[in-house]
Design a protein around this motif. Structure first.
Motif, PDB file in Angstrom:
ATOM      1  N   PHE A   1      64.477  70.498  42.112  1.00 39.56           N
ATOM      2  CA  PHE A   1      63.752  69.345  41.677  1.00 39.56           C
ATOM      3  C   PHE A   1      64.888  68.413  40.764  1.00 39.56           C
ATOM      4  CE2 PHE A   1      60.002  71.370  43.178  1.00 39.56           C
ATOM      5  CZ  PHE A   1      59.145  70.371  43.566  1.00 39.56           C
ATOM      6  N   GLY A   2      65.330  69.143  39.873  1.00 39.16           N
ATOM      7  CA  GLY A   2      66.114  68.378  38.985  1.00 39.16           C
ATOM      8  C   GLY A   2      67.513  67.451  39.712  1.00 39.16           C
ATOM      9  N   VAL A   3      68.134  68.224  40.615  1.00 36.00           N
ATOM     10  CA  VAL A   3      69.073  67.605  41.500  1.00 36.00           C
ATOM     11  C   VAL A   3      68.561  66.342  42.094  1.00 36.00           C
ATOM     12  CG1 VAL A   3      70.752  67.862  43.406  1.00 36.00           C
ATOM     13  CG2 VAL A   3      70.665  69.565  41.160  1.00 36.00           C
ATOM     14  N   ALA A   4      67.409  66.651  42.697  1.00 31.73           N
ATOM     15  CA  ALA A   4      66.883  65.712  43.698  1.00 31.73           C
ATOM     16  C   ALA A   4      66.249  64.590  42.709  1.00 31.73           C
ATOM     17  CB  ALA A   4      65.664  66.049  44.193  1.00 31.73           C
ATOM     18  N   ILE A   5      65.837  64.516  41.648  1.00 27.85           N
ATOM     19  CA  ILE A   5      65.361  63.651  40.593  1.00 27.85           C
ATOM     20  C   ILE A   5      66.899  62.802  40.258  1.00 27.85           C
ATOM     21  CG2 ILE A   5      64.251  62.907  38.238  1.00 27.85           C
ATOM     22  CD1 ILE A   5      62.396  65.189  38.948  1.00 27.85           C
ATOM     23  N   SER A   6      67.715  63.548  39.687  1.00 24.82           N
ATOM     24  CA  SER A   6      68.933  62.858  39.145  1.00 24.82           C
ATOM     25  C   SER A   6      69.663  62.188  40.263  1.00 24.82           C
ATOM     26  CB  SER A   6      69.893  64.162  38.611  1.00 24.82           C
ATOM     27  OG  SER A   6      69.114  64.837  37.490  1.00 24.82           O
ATOM     28  N   GLY A   7      69.636  62.715  41.416  1.00 21.93           N
ATOM     29  CA  GLY A   7      70.194  61.992  42.604  1.00 21.93           C
ATOM     30  C   GLY A   7      69.635  60.706  42.855  1.00 21.93           C
ATOM     31  N   ALA A   8      68.127  60.701  42.927  1.00 25.78           N
ATOM     32  CA  ALA A   8      67.824  59.419  43.045  1.00 25.78           C
ATOM     33  C   ALA A   8      68.038  58.228  42.146  1.00 25.78           C
ATOM     34  CB  ALA A   8      66.284  59.723  43.216  1.00 25.78           C
ATOM     35  N   ILE A   9      67.996  58.855  41.000  1.00 26.77           N
ATOM     36  CA  ILE A   9      68.247  57.855  39.770  1.00 26.77           C
ATOM     37  C   ILE A   9      69.790  57.418  39.862  1.00 26.77           C
ATOM     38  CG2 ILE A   9      68.473  57.799  37.067  1.00 26.77           C
ATOM     39  CD1 ILE A   9      66.080  59.823  36.957  1.00 26.77           C
ATOM     40  N   PHE A  10      70.542  58.441  40.094  1.00 24.53           N
ATOM     41  CA  PHE A  10      71.988  58.155  40.136  1.00 24.53           C
ATOM     42  C   PHE A  10      72.258  56.975  41.381  1.00 24.53           C
ATOM     43  CE2 PHE A  10      76.372  58.837  42.040  1.00 24.53           C
ATOM     44  CZ  PHE A  10      77.090  58.639  41.033  1.00 24.53           C
ATOM     45  N   ASN A  11      71.873  57.395  42.552  1.00 30.09           N
ATOM     46  CA  ASN A  11      72.098  56.452  43.577  1.00 30.09           C
ATOM     47  C   ASN A  11      71.331  55.004  43.355  1.00 30.09           C
ATOM     48  OD1 ASN A  11      73.659  58.352  45.204  1.00 30.09           O
ATOM     49  ND2 ASN A  11      71.615  59.501  45.841  1.00 30.09           N
ATOM     50  N   ASN A  12      70.506  55.179  42.994  1.00 33.95           N
ATOM     51  CA  ASN A  12      69.706  53.897  42.611  1.00 33.95           C
ATOM     52  C   ASN A  12      70.513  52.810  41.790  1.00 33.95           C
ATOM     53  OD1 ASN A  12      67.491  52.137  40.744  1.00 33.95           O
ATOM     54  ND2 ASN A  12      66.799  52.100  42.987  1.00 33.95           N
TER      55      ASN A  12
END
Length: 573
Positions: A481-492
């Protein structure tokens, strides 16, 4: 059955004559036959007195009345512990060594579009099967379950090395994941059977250090194999290490036998609950892995999979609470204070920890301009902090018997480290980088293994295996979950910043997906892109603050329960 009659001693310093009349009463309690012994006491005055005593039941076939704890001689314990450490090194090394080889594999198989499935296949099966090993080790025994996990992992690794195309490699990684998912949990479970609670901290601390070292060494070895020998050796390297582990466990680890025939043990498996648990985890992990990459987060397939996964979780909970005779995850564990708090803290610290591991190398590559191998070496301060403080906190817990302060201090320090890491930029000096990484490693080292003692000390020994595997599972699922959330924030954040600053002749997707390409651009363009990466990464580390903060606040409510110095039954909280 009537209560036991207690007798007073009618004579002082006089002998008594005992005669026994044993009668077996046919009754059932938890499907066990209980033997009652009637003792007739004839004292010197000619009076007869009767009392009843309950004779401990013999283990009945198919019932888990077994205690798998055993006290090993110190030298034998050290050898077994070495074998368990090798297993952890093997499992952790595999996950990182393969990542370095993936570009070469994709090139050889001409399947760049399918390369993400190699990691996804392993993630899905290892995470889905991880919580099952606790209950299965109760039914089939720790040693048998551990050997099954290692053997399955080895078979998958051999098939990976021998793969002739991408579909075969993906299926082989899924097989390896079935075994790999149980290795970490089973190592901790076996340690709980051969090491008393009071002594357990130092052993678990060393295990945590081994896990971290192999995580950093993996990319270096993988790069060397890929560049100088063959990417297939990234899988074959598992064979000699696994063989040595298996030999040590077979010859040196001797645990009590688990009663019941194979048929009776299979009958105890909660097949319906197992199917729904595995299915729900896989279906929830798929959109977490796809979201923001393969599909947008608001795409119908991502939303649909989340909805289906949620329904399956509800069905699984109903089965475990209302239908299953011997559930995979016993409901009473969620009524105990410490296990629930440990699950929560493990979930949130897993979110922060995996965010560090995933995005710190990106900082060193994209912002500082290091190669993948050099970026791995820059993480040495994090590793040193984690290994050192994992060992120190473990030994301190053994000496003092106090683990709660280490958990709170460790989580708090990780929260502080998250804030410090969010300040890193292209102008940060090496001293700041080393210092912040050391603090992060120290915080994680103090807490990640000691928190398991809080869960283990508060349950009966029959629940040790399940509560241990669940603790590892919640940390892993938290990481996903952490990587998914961090990834979404980073890419955005990265996309929005690049769109505003990137020259029109520079492909946006190439800048986002190739850090090597960034450093081939003109200096002015490089500066703008690097600043965009700094801006996006600062949000990734900043969002780790509330994740670690929730773990810290939750840990304040963990109750201290004294750690026993002996092996054997543990009284629940």
């Amino acid at each position: 059955m009537s209560d036991t009659t207690q007798e007073n001693d009618h004579s002082n310093n006089s002998s008594s004559t005992f005669s026994e009349d044993t009668t077996q009463i046919s009754t059932r309690s938890h499907s066990q036959e209980i033997n009652t012994i009637k003792i007739v006491i004839n004292d010197d005055n000619g009076h007869n007195h009767e009392k009843s005593e309950i004779k401990p039941p013999s283990p009945s076939a198919g019932e888990n009345v077994d205690d798998q704890t055993t006290l090993l001689p110190f030298k034998q314990l050290l050898i077994v512990f070495m074998g368990l450490s090798l297993a952890i090194f093997l499992s952790s090394l595999d996950q990182t060594i393969v990542s370095t080889a993936l570009p070469k594999i994709a090139s050889d198989f001409h399947a760049l579009s399918d390369i993400s499935w190699v990691g996804t296949a392993y993630l899905l099966t290892s995470t889905a099967f991880q919580p099952l090993y606790g209950k299965f080790s109760d039914i089939f025994g720790r040693k048998s379950s551990f050997l099954f996990a290692i053997s399955t992992f080895v078979v998958g690794s051999v098939l990976c090395g021998a793969s002739v195309d991408m579909p075969m490699l993906i299926v082989s990684r899924a097989i390896a994941g079935i075994g790999g998912g149980g290795i970490m949990s089973l190592v901790m479970i076996i340690i709980s059977d051969i090491v008393p609670l009071r002594e357990r901290g130092k052993y678990q601390g060393i295990i945590g250090g081994t896990f971290t070292i192999s995580s950093v060494v993996g990319p270096l070895i993988g790069g060397a194999f890929t560049d100088h020998i063959s990417w297939r050796w990234a899988f074959y390297i598992n064979l000699p290490t696994a063989a040595l582990t298996i030999i040590i466990i077979i010859t040196m680890l001797h645990l009590p036998h688990v009663y019941g025939s194979l048929k009776e043990k299979i009958k105890r498996i909660d097949f319906i609950g197992t199917i729904f648990l595995v299915a729900s985890i896989v279906i929830i992990l798929l959109p977490l892995n796809w979201g923001g990459n393969t599909y947008s987060w608001d795409s119908p397939i991502v939303i649909s999979l989340f909805c289906v996964g949620a329904v399956l979780v509800c069905v699984f909970i109903f089965i475990e609470f209302r239908i299953a005779i011997e559930p995979v995850i016993p409901q009473h564990l969620f009524k105990l204070r410490n296990p629930v708090l440990v699950y929560i803290t493990s979930f949130f610290i897993g979110m922060a920890f995996y965010g560090f591991i995933y995005y710190l190398p990106l900082y060193f590559q994209a912002v500082r301009g290091y190669s993948a191998t050099e970026a791995g070496l820059q993480l040495i301060p994090l590793v040193l902090g984690l290994v050192l403080f994992s060992t120190v906190s473990g030994f301190a817990t053994t000496v003092t018997g106090s683990y709660r302060p280490w958990i709170i201090f460790g989580y708090g320090l990780t929260t502080v480290a998250s804030g410090l890491l969010s300040t890193l930029n292209e102008n940060s000096n090496r001293g700041e980088e080393i210092g912040y990484l050391l603090i992060a490693g120290a915080g994680l080292g103090c807490s990640m293994q000691t928190v398991l003692l809080a869960a283990q000390s508060s349950v009966e020994h029959k629940d040790i295996a399940v509560v241990t595997s669940l603790s590892s599972f919640f940390r892993t699922i938290g990481g996903v979950f952490g990587v998914a959330i961090s990834g979404a924030i980073f890419n955005n954040k990265l996309s929005s910043y690049l769109i505003d600053t990137l020259p029109s002749n520079i492909p946006l997707e190439l800048v986002k997906n190739s850090v090597e390409y960034i450093h081939t651009l003109p200096p002015d363009t490089q500066t703008s892109i690097i600043h965009a990466y700094v801006h996006a990464l600062s949000y990734v580390f900043f969002v780790a603050i509330p994740m670690a903060g929730v773990a810290t606040i939750t840990s304040l409510f963990i109750k201290h329960i004294p750690l026993r110095k002996t092996l054997g039954p543990i009284i629940a909280e």
